[in-house]
Design an enzyme around this catalytic site. Sequence first.
Site, PDB file in Angstrom:
ATOM      1  CE  LYS A  35      23.635  25.102  17.464  1.00 59.65           C
ATOM      2  NZ  LYS A  35      24.051  23.968  18.325  1.00 59.65           N
ATOM      3  CG  ASP A  75      26.302  27.622  22.062  1.00 62.94           C
ATOM      4  OD1 ASP A  75      26.230  28.639  22.797  1.00 62.94           O
ATOM      5  OD2 ASP A  75      27.361  27.007  21.890  1.00 62.94           O
TER       6      ASP A  75
END
Length: 217
Positions: free
Chosen positions: A120, A138
């Site tokens: 991420k 996320d």
Amino acid sequence: MNKDKVKRILDTFDNMFPDAKCELNHENHLQLLIAVMLSAQTTDASVNKLTVNLFQKYQTVEDYAYVSIDELEKDLHSIGLYRHKAKNIKAMANQLIERFNGEVPSTHEELMSLPGVGRKTANVVVSEGFGVPAIAVDTHVERISKRLGFAKKDDSVIIVEKKLQKAIPKQRWTKTHHQMIFFGRYHCKSLNPHCQNCPLIDICHEEKRKKYLKERS
């Protein structure tokens, strides 16, 4: 997901959040990387509050690499997981000096080779810092993807990312990533989503949303 439904969702995002962008304050690649690392399980607002002073004190990669771990922990104390984050940031800074001449690398693979930098974080840095199309999954993006049917309830983060990449035009990946975060942060919240005025309620996959829709009709 069919193309008409994808278009409707993306058009809705454009109408609701046309100016969605990264809300982590930063002025260079190093600050961006540090801010994203700090944002794990912490709100962007908390990170921005911390980095006002942090980025004044630590201005170079050497500042992070050579500071004592105790001092760095004290400077990060206001956010969650500060000890773990301090350890990773210091180790990451040392790696930047040893392997990348003190510069933040621009590729996903190189970024993920750094301590404390996961998929991420790498996606955010390459897209926001270097203009490479990416979708960082996320907690907001994962939740919205599953509620709107881009992914299944039990899909892993990586599967969610791959399904989003397949469904959404590549040139829109970064823009849609930010819009999904805004949609999840300010509208389709985890605990108290704004179902009563949601333009996408009819395609929501959660049972309680379906119940709401039934009661409203």
